[in-house]
Design a protein around this motif. Structure first.
Motif, PDB file in Angstrom:
ATOM      1  N   ILE A   1      12.133   3.113  -6.413  1.00 19.41           N
ATOM      2  CA  ILE A   1      11.012   3.497  -5.912  1.00 19.41           C
ATOM      3  C   ILE A   1      10.375   2.586  -5.210  1.00 19.41           C
ATOM      4  CG2 ILE A   1       8.729   4.437  -6.835  1.00 19.41           C
ATOM      5  CD1 ILE A   1       9.739   4.828  -9.554  1.00 19.41           C
ATOM      6  N   ILE A   2       9.772   3.028  -3.922  1.00 13.90           N
ATOM      7  CA  ILE A   2       9.037   1.843  -3.003  1.00 13.90           C
ATOM      8  C   ILE A   2       7.790   2.082  -3.097  1.00 13.90           C
ATOM      9  CG2 ILE A   2       9.103   1.043  -0.852  1.00 13.90           C
ATOM     10  CD1 ILE A   2      11.546   0.486  -2.274  1.00 13.90           C
ATOM     11  N   PHE A   3       6.717   1.497  -3.630  1.00 13.20           N
ATOM     12  CA  PHE A   3       5.165   1.490  -3.358  1.00 13.20           C
ATOM     13  C   PHE A   3       4.856   0.602  -2.159  1.00 13.20           C
ATOM     14  CE2 PHE A   3       6.310   1.769  -7.716  1.00 13.20           C
ATOM     15  CZ  PHE A   3       5.737   3.012  -8.239  1.00 13.20           C
ATOM     16  N   HIS A   4       4.485   1.491  -0.846  1.00 15.48           N
ATOM     17  CA  HIS A   4       4.172   1.054   0.082  1.00 15.48           C
ATOM     18  C   HIS A   4       2.930   0.068   0.012  1.00 15.48           C
ATOM     19  CE1 HIS A   4       7.040   1.832   3.228  1.00 15.48           C
ATOM     20  NE2 HIS A   4       6.886   3.160   3.012  1.00 15.48           N
ATOM     21  N   GLY A   5       2.566  -0.971   0.847  1.00 19.31           N
ATOM     22  CA  GLY A   5       1.599  -1.854   0.624  1.00 19.31           C
ATOM     23  C   GLY A   5       1.536  -2.762   1.857  1.00 19.31           C
ATOM     24  N   GLU A   6       0.508  -3.489   2.113  1.00 17.70           N
ATOM     25  CA  GLU A   6       0.192  -4.453   3.152  1.00 17.70           C
ATOM     26  C   GLU A   6       0.838  -5.766   3.038  1.00 17.70           C
ATOM     27  OE1 GLU A   6      -3.419  -6.403   5.814  1.00 17.70           O
ATOM     28  OE2 GLU A   6      -3.851  -4.834   4.546  1.00 17.70           O
ATOM     29  N   ARG A   7       1.800  -6.350   3.596  1.00 10.69           N
ATOM     30  CA  ARG A   7       2.682  -7.583   3.236  1.00 10.69           C
ATOM     31  C   ARG A   7       1.670  -8.581   3.235  1.00 10.69           C
ATOM     32  NH1 ARG A   7       8.128  -9.328   4.498  1.00 10.69           N
ATOM     33  NH2 ARG A   7       8.099 -11.630   5.157  1.00 10.69           N
ATOM     34  N   GLY A   8       1.767  -9.443   2.334  1.00 10.37           N
ATOM     35  CA  GLY A   8       1.135 -10.849   2.125  1.00 10.37           C
ATOM     36  C   GLY A   8      -0.178 -10.824   1.455  1.00 10.37           C
ATOM     37  N   THR A   9      -0.719  -9.460   1.131  1.00 10.51           N
ATOM     38  CA  THR A   9      -1.818  -9.290   0.349  1.00 10.51           C
ATOM     39  C   THR A   9      -1.502  -8.816  -0.962  1.00 10.51           C
ATOM     40  OG1 THR A   9      -2.012  -6.805   0.577  1.00 10.51           O
ATOM     41  CG2 THR A   9      -2.816  -8.232   2.590  1.00 10.51           C
TER      42      THR A   9
END
Length: 481
Positions: A285-293
């Protein structure tokens, strides 16, 4: 077919070095593989067949299409390392993107996969092209939530049941997307490559060996390599040099005085165990998000026995302050901080292992609440990754030739290794080392002859030697081969 006396030196026994040693060795070339560690493929962790690059929203369509093709080639080359389970792509409600924004790329990849199958039926290794991705509405997930978990899932719906039962449906956007991006197993690749190479008489493995110097031969048609093994210094001459030294590639470039531009990034993934799920087969499962936050992407990768490998693209989990460094005008070798070198060459502290693994568990538990019961499973999987050039988002790279009779292999994703091999073979044909009739031949008989039992047994040995649970060397029981 080839000049029998041609001698090839490969520095580095990671995925790139081991794979090209296998390929050149089965063609009859005299190959010596130098590896600093006691066993092969012990570098940065990998766990995912990027058959379309759906983990990375930020990369170009061109890179995604190339990753699809390369992944198919890689799966065909190393079928015994693939864990045949799908990946679920989830966008949290807190994310600025939408699932609908991903659909044009998925349609593009579906069409590209169909075209690859039309060109060669053997490319149909990700299931039927029509099933490359599947969308699930909230209503469909609610229905699946009521279904019993299937012990050996075969269909998309059966794989989705544990997700439906455990995910917090109020924190995710719909539709959920299931794609045919499978798992890859580092320990099984290390085991299979080692077993195969040991069978090839014209390949010499020099493990626990440090290459200390390289000089061009006086007639400029080869290289003189100085290496240290068991505190003894040796010298040997070769016709061609392949630099597959991973994040230490710059050290070889410095010895040769060739131009370069690269970065190195320290990478770590965390091993957890969720004992109450030890008998459940999950998709990734991949939960997308903003890298580094604090809302960075979360990656939930299943192994047998309730073990899960975790990534969290936050500074408290996977990303490190000063963990990405570039080379300078004085050296081709980017300099990681001493704290990273100590982790790579010595060990992790138990305190940091516990802290970061627990942070990873907490990060994934915001979407899978019951996962908060998970515990630290072992030390992290870790290493450093070279990235050629100056673009940290680059995901597709293979090989360059900055000097005569010298190849610099800098794969970013393991699936790029087959394109890397093809390019090196083309140069060997031009140099007269090989006949053109070998071009495009992919089968390595030393790999196809390996048994599942032997690979699993050796993979478990490597897990023990490296202080990881033996489950990390196994496939789930639903795998096809």
């Amino acid at each position: 077919m080839l000049k029998k006396e041609t001698k090839i030196a490969i520095v580095g026994g990671g995925v790139a070095g081991s794979s090209i040693a296998l390929y050149l060795g089965q063609l009859g070339l005299n190959v010596t593989l130098f590896e600093k560690e006691s066993s092969l493929v012990s570098g940065p962790p990998f766990c995912h067949l990027h058959a379309g690059g759906n983990l990375y929203r930020e990369i170009s369509d061109e890179q995604c299409v190339k990753l699809l093709k390369q992944s198919i080639d890689f799966l065909r080359f190393y079928p015994f390392i693939v864990d045949y389970r799908p990946t679920v792509i989830v966008l949290p409600t807190s994310d600025s993107g939408t699932p609908d924004a991903l659909l044009p790329r998925l349609e593009l990849l579906k069409g590209e996969y169909e075209a690859l199958i039309t060109a060669n039926q053997n490319n149909e290794v990700l299931g039927e092209s029509a099933d490359y991705y599947t969308l699930y509405s909230k209503e469909q997930i609610e229905v699946l939530k009521q279904q019993p978990v299937v012990s050996k899932p075969q269909t998309c719906d059966e794989w989705m049941i544990p997700v439906a039962k455990n995910i917090d449906l109020d924190k995710v956007q719909f539709p959920l997307i299931m794609v045919q991006e499978y798992g890859l197993n580092l320990f099984r690749l290390a085991a299979g490559a080692s077993l195969a190479l040991e069978q090839i008489d014209n390949v010499t493995l020099r493990t626990k060996t440090i290459v200390s110097n390289i000089q061009e031969e006086c007639n400029a048609d080869g290289w003189r390599i100085t290496y240290i093994k068991d505190d003894e210094t040796y010298y040997e001459s070769f016709d061609y040099l392949i630099n597959a030294a991973g994040f230490r590639s710059g050290k070889i470039d410095d010895l040769l005085g060739v131009p370069c531009k690269r970065m190195v990034e320290f990478k770590a993934a965390y091993v957890s165990q969720w004992k109450s799920c030890s008998d459940t087969l999950w998709p990734e499962i991949i939960f997308h998000g903003e890298r580094g936050t604090p809302r960075g992407m979360g990656q939930f990768t299943p192994y047998p026995g309730g073990y899960f490998q975790l990534h969290g693209m936050t500074k408290e989990i996977t990303l490190y302050e000063d963990g990405l460094v570039s080379n300078t005008a004085l050296s081709c070798q980017p300099q990681l901080g001493q704290n990273f070198i100590e982790k790579i060459e010595k060990s992790w502290s138990q305190e940091e292992t516990d802290q970061r693994t627990k942070s990873a568990i907490k990060h994934l538990s915001q979407f899978i609440p019951a996962f908060s019961q998970a515990q630290v499973g072992s030390k992290p999987l870790f290493g450093a990754q070279q990235i050629p050039g100056d673009d940290p988002t680059l995901r597709v790279a293979e090989v360059s030739f900055p000097a005569a009779r010298y190849a610099r292999c800098e794969i970013v994703k393991v699936s790029s290794v087959i394109d890397m091999i093809d390019t090196v073979i083309e140069q060997f044909i031009e140099l007269g080392f090989l006949d053109r009739s070998v071009q495009g031949k992919r089968d390595v008989e030393y790999l196809t002859g390996l048994t599942e039992a032997d690979i699993t047994r050796y993979a478990e040995v490597l897990c023990k030697e490296r202080d990881y649970p033996i489950s990390l060397g196994n496939r789930n029981v639903s795998s096809k081969h």
